[in-house]
Design an enzyme around this catalytic site. Structure first.
Site: not given
Length: 288
Positions: A130-131, A134, A203
C-alpha cells in the site's frame, strides 16, 4: 495529475494563510503571510519529508539492521519498478505505517515496531505494498506538503486562540474578534477539508495497487482490520496529530474521533476498504 494537484494544494493553503493574515492584521498581515507561505512552499517541497520523519523520531535502517523488513520493501520496489526507498522504523507499540518524500527517487517508508510485532510477513507485505503504491502514484509529495502546511496553520490558530483567552489582543486591533474567529475556526477547518479532498480517494487506489503488489489483497485486508482494531482500543500513536494523520495507512487518531470530526476524516471507512479488497481478491482468483 498529482503534480497539478500539488500546485493547487499549495495555492489553496497559501490562500488560507493569506486570509488568516488579512483577518488578523489587514493588508499588512496578508502581505506578511504571503511571504511566509511562499517560503513554506519552498521549504515543504525540499524538506517536509525530513520534518515529518523527525517529528516521529524515525530512525533509518539498513539491510543489516532489519533484514526481513528491508527485503520486503526491496521486493515490492522491484515489482513496482521503483527505486529502492529509504526504510525507517518508529519505536512505538502502536501498529501503523506511512510513506513520504518528494518523488520516487527520494522516497521513504516508515513502520512502527508495533506493526512488525502485530502482523505476520504477508500482512506486512500488504501494508508496505500500500505504501509503495502511494510512492508509485506520486501521492507522497502532496500528502507531505499538506501535513507541513496544515501543521503551521494549526499552530497559528493555537497561538491566536491562547492570545484571545489571555487577552493579549484588543477587539479594537486590526481584525478584532472576527479575525480571531477566522483563525481559530475557519483556517483549521479549511486545511482539514483540503486534506480530506486529497486523501480519501487515493487510499482506495493505493489499496488496489498494494493488493496487486503483495500478490494477495487479503493480506492487506487482514492487516487493516488488525491495525484499526488497535487504533480503536488503544492510546493513539505518540506525537500523532491531525496535521499528519492523513499520511498513515490507518488514522492514528481513530479512537479520539467524535461524530462531527468523523465527517471530515481523511481516510475512507476501513470496513469499506476491506470490502473492496475482498472483492479484488475474488476477481483476481477468477482471473487466475
Amino acid at each position: 495529475m498529482n503534480t497539478f494537484k500539488t500546485m493547487i494544494l499549495m495555492a489553496l493553503l497559501m490562500g488560507v494563510m493569506i486570509a488568516v493574515g488579512g483577518a488578523i492584521g489587514g493588508s499588512t498581515g496578508a502581505f506578511v503571510m504571503l511571504i511566509i507561505s511562499l517560503g513554506m512552499n519552498f521549504f515543504s517541497y525540499w524538506f517536509s519529508d525530513s520534518m515529518v520523519l523527525s517529528m516521529y523520531n524515525a530512525r533509518e535502517v539498513s539491510e543489516n539492521d532489519a533484514p526481513q523488513l528491508y527485503n520486503i520493501v526491496k521486493n515490492l520496489a522491484q515489482k513496482a519498478d521503483l527505486p529502492m526507498p529509504r526504510v525507517y522504523i518508529i519505536d512505538s507499540l502502536v501498529p501503523n505505517a506511512f510513506a513520504t518524500g518528494r518523488n520516487p527517487s527520494h522516497a521513504a517508508v516508515a513502520v512502527t515496531t508495533g506493526i512488525m510485532n502485530a502482523l505476520d510477513y504477508n500482512e506486512i507485505s500488504g501494508v508496505l505494498g500500500h505504501e509503495m503504491a502511494h510512492v508509485k502514484h506520486r501521492d507522497i509529495l502532496i500528502s507531505t506538503i499538506a501535513a507541513a502546511m496544515a501543521g503551521v496553520i494549526s499552530m497559528i490558530a493555537n497561538i491566536v486562540q491562547w492570545g484571545a483567552i489571555f487577552g493579549t489582543r484588543s477587539d479594537d486591533d486590526n481584525g478584532g474578534i472576527i479575525g480571531t474567529l477566522v483563525t481559530i475556526i475557519v483556517a483549521p477547518l479549511a486545511a482539514m477539508l483540503i486534506q480530506m479532498a486529497i486523501s480519501r480517494s487515493r487510499e482506495y487506489d493505493a489499496d488496489k495497487t498494494g493488493g496487486e503488489l503483495c500478490g494477495n489483497p487479503e493480506y492487506l485486508a487482514t492487516a487493516l482490520s488488525k491495525i484499526e482494531r488497535y487504533a480503536l482500543n488503544a492510546p493513539p500513536l505518540e506525537h500523532s496529530n491531525s496535521a499528519t494523520a492523513h499520511m498513515f495507512i490507518v488514522n492514528p487518531l481513530e479512537n479520539t474521533k467524535k461524530f462531527l470530526s468523523g465527517l471530515f476524516s481523511t481516510h475512507p471507512p476501513t470496513s469499506e476498504r476491506i470490502t473492496r479488497l475482498h472483492d479484488q481478491a475474488r476477481q483476481m482468483h477468477l482471473l487466475n
